[in-house]
Enzyme design. Sequence first.
Site, PDB file in Angstrom:
ATOM      1  N   SER A 153       0.834  -1.198   0.000  1.00 34.61           N
ATOM      2  CA  SER A 153       0.000   0.000   0.000  1.00 34.61           C
ATOM      3  C   SER A 153       0.876   1.258   0.000  1.00 34.61           C
ATOM      4  O   SER A 153       1.777   1.375  -0.839  1.00 34.61           O
ATOM      5  CB  SER A 153      -0.933  -0.049   1.218  1.00 34.61           C
ATOM      6  OG  SER A 153      -1.883   0.978   1.161  1.00 34.61           O
ATOM      7  N   ARG A 223     -11.643   5.957  10.499  1.00 35.84           N
ATOM      8  CA  ARG A 223     -11.153   4.582  10.488  1.00 35.84           C
ATOM      9  C   ARG A 223     -12.219   3.599  10.014  1.00 35.84           C
ATOM     10  O   ARG A 223     -11.919   2.656   9.278  1.00 35.84           O
ATOM     11  CB  ARG A 223     -10.667   4.198  11.896  1.00 35.84           C
ATOM     12  CG  ARG A 223     -10.088   2.808  11.971  1.00 35.84           C
ATOM     13  CD  ARG A 223      -8.893   2.647  11.050  1.00 35.84           C
ATOM     14  NE  ARG A 223      -8.176   1.396  11.310  1.00 35.84           N
ATOM     15  CZ  ARG A 223      -7.064   1.055  10.708  1.00 35.84           C
ATOM     16  NH1 ARG A 223      -6.531   1.855   9.812  1.00 35.84           N
ATOM     17  NH2 ARG A 223      -6.466  -0.076  10.995  1.00 35.84           N
ATOM     18  N   ASP A 318      -8.583  -6.647  -4.308  1.00 34.77           N
ATOM     19  CA  ASP A 318      -8.250  -5.305  -3.814  1.00 34.77           C
ATOM     20  C   ASP A 318      -8.927  -4.280  -4.722  1.00 34.77           C
ATOM     21  O   ASP A 318      -8.528  -4.102  -5.866  1.00 34.77           O
ATOM     22  CB  ASP A 318      -6.728  -5.130  -3.822  1.00 34.77           C
ATOM     23  CG  ASP A 318      -6.284  -3.796  -3.240  1.00 34.77           C
ATOM     24  OD1 ASP A 318      -7.140  -2.928  -2.960  1.00 34.77           O
ATOM     25  OD2 ASP A 318      -5.065  -3.625  -3.057  1.00 34.77           O
ATOM     26  N   HIS A 351      -7.852  -5.149   0.039  1.00 32.20           N
ATOM     27  CA  HIS A 351      -6.577  -4.439   0.151  1.00 32.20           C
ATOM     28  C   HIS A 351      -5.726  -5.015   1.293  1.00 32.20           C
ATOM     29  O   HIS A 351      -4.500  -5.056   1.207  1.00 32.20           O
ATOM     30  CB  HIS A 351      -6.862  -2.956   0.383  1.00 32.20           C
ATOM     31  CG  HIS A 351      -5.647  -2.088   0.357  1.00 32.20           C
ATOM     32  ND1 HIS A 351      -4.799  -2.025  -0.737  1.00 32.20           N
ATOM     33  CD2 HIS A 351      -5.124  -1.238   1.272  1.00 32.20           C
ATOM     34  CE1 HIS A 351      -3.824  -1.177  -0.473  1.00 32.20           C
ATOM     35  NE2 HIS A 351      -3.981  -0.687   0.733  1.00 32.20           N
ATOM     36  N   ASP A 352      -6.380  -5.436   2.347  1.00 28.19           N
ATOM     37  CA  ASP A 352      -5.668  -5.985   3.512  1.00 28.19           C
ATOM     38  C   ASP A 352      -4.963  -7.315   3.218  1.00 28.19           C
ATOM     39  O   ASP A 352      -4.217  -7.815   4.060  1.00 28.19           O
ATOM     40  CB  ASP A 352      -6.639  -6.199   4.678  1.00 28.19           C
ATOM     41  CG  ASP A 352      -6.637  -5.008   5.634  1.00 28.19           C
ATOM     42  OD1 ASP A 352      -5.811  -4.096   5.445  1.00 28.19           O
ATOM     43  OD2 ASP A 352      -7.469  -5.001   6.562  1.00 28.19           O
TER      44      ASP A 352
END
Lengths: 374, 203
Positions: A153, A223, A318, A351-352
């Site tokens: 990222s 968040r 992602d 994405h994680d």
Amino acid sequence: MPGQSVGAVKSQRAHFDQPLHLRSGGVLPAYDLVYETYGSLNAAKSNAILVCHALSGHHHIAGHYAEQPDNIGWWDNIVGPGRPLDTDKFFIVGLNNLGGCHGSTGPSSLNPATGKPWGADFPIVAVNDWVHAQARLADQLGIDSWAAVMGGSLGGMQALRWSITYPERVRNAIVIAAAPKLSAQNIAFNDVARQAILTDPDFHGGNYYEHNTRPVRGLRLARMLGHITYLSDDQMGEKFGRELRNSAFSFGFDVEFEVESYLRYQGDKFAGYFDANTYLLMTKALDYFDPSREDGGDLTATMARTQANFLIASFTTDWRFTPARSKEIVAALLANGRNVSYAEIDLNFGHDSFLMDDAHYHGVVDAYLRNIKL
Amino acid sequence: MTHTLGRPDFDLIAAWIEPGHRVLDLGCGDGTLLKHLIETRGVQGWGVEIDDSNILAAIKNGINVIQGNLERGLDEFADQAFDHVVLSRTLQTVRHTEGILLEMLRVGREAVVSFPNFAYWKNLRSVLDGRMPVSEDLPYQWYDSPNVRFFTLLDFEALCQKMGLIIRERHVLDEQGNIVANTDNREVNFLGSLAVYRLTRAR
């Protein structure tokens, strides 16, 4: 997970007196960087790997602290003896970037000019500023050139920036789940997150430290929003579906669906320790990142300045930085005849995924790193 | 498709490639051909692969490999970026036959294509005997074959003519890997198990 943990680790602090002139025009007269290292630097100082962190990361990549056995590094699954970042072969360096909130100089640090926390006066830092600061840390550690600079990222963007800014100091760049620049949608998500913080009445224009308060509500919302973009739709569906905490609808606004419970928990946890000003800075660093800007948007011309070999990896699910974004980097490298491999990894965690312990994903990184000649 | 070491078409392909050339190997498997070309001809090489295990194997072999699907074209490669684009024993597995041939000659000066010849006499005999052929060059049962296009040397040459592709050289091998030296095209089509072509197009 094969291999072992690096075990108990300690963080260190480096102080820099030479002023750092920033892309924004600001200047940091002096600053500290906290960092951790794992493994040993060889005599030729040729086995060092810099691991750059993403938006909310820091210098504690691997292992645990002796006094805090549960405080395990954020990328522990990839670092250690027998793991892809094998500490029997490599000397791994991780640091907390400037503007951070884990010990390096940032908005919550004391501004020596005023004796008060920097707060809103902390200058805007760019990815390239981080790279310059990291280069000074490398100088202090006696590392002329990195065997590899890597990250996922925003960390991958630093690896990419390193290969452009200091081509002779990077032998390999491993760029995972990144993009050559943010899309309008990426910037839009970041701005909603920033607006959540900036409009929190407890923000006090960034000087909330003096008011003995923190914009917790804004940071929590930021968040929660960010977290949605890190996961895939399928994964959220599998993990939470439409499961209710209680068996029936309560027809109110309290937590009902499991996904709400999860997001609120993640938001609360994050808002409890992270600094809102750092969050603002990190998202701006993302938005401003665009190395091709120096070449009129021509990424191929930008990548012509690189000398490193590259491993680029993306994840099929992602949607924040899609495989197509990684392929833009690959295409620019291929057009310059660079050594590059590209893996599009089928993992379900959005994405994680870059943080996950997956045999194929880690196998690719492991195979690439094992071929690096020191 | 995974390359195996010592395949007879590798040496023929290597002979067409000059030291220092830029080579793209489509369907590069574990990178064996590229590794061979790098070691024996000093080329700069890149491969394209779709399969995860081959991506891993190629990276282990120290080969540049790009994960991608040949059916979707070669978008990440610029025009005329390579001296040679190789498609070794893979054309018969690609559905967009004309598309991939055009893409090869867009990104490369020359295309090198090898494929199994379905008109090889043993294959024909097998069909006459009532069974689909299984051989050294067609090592699959009909129900597990990755092959989706079934064609002969003469079919391929007719397609090249239709597309305006120029055949610069051709080698035809029998099942043992020996060159079929006959000159009559119908005989070659009958005796050849594997064909290797060097193609270009008028520019």
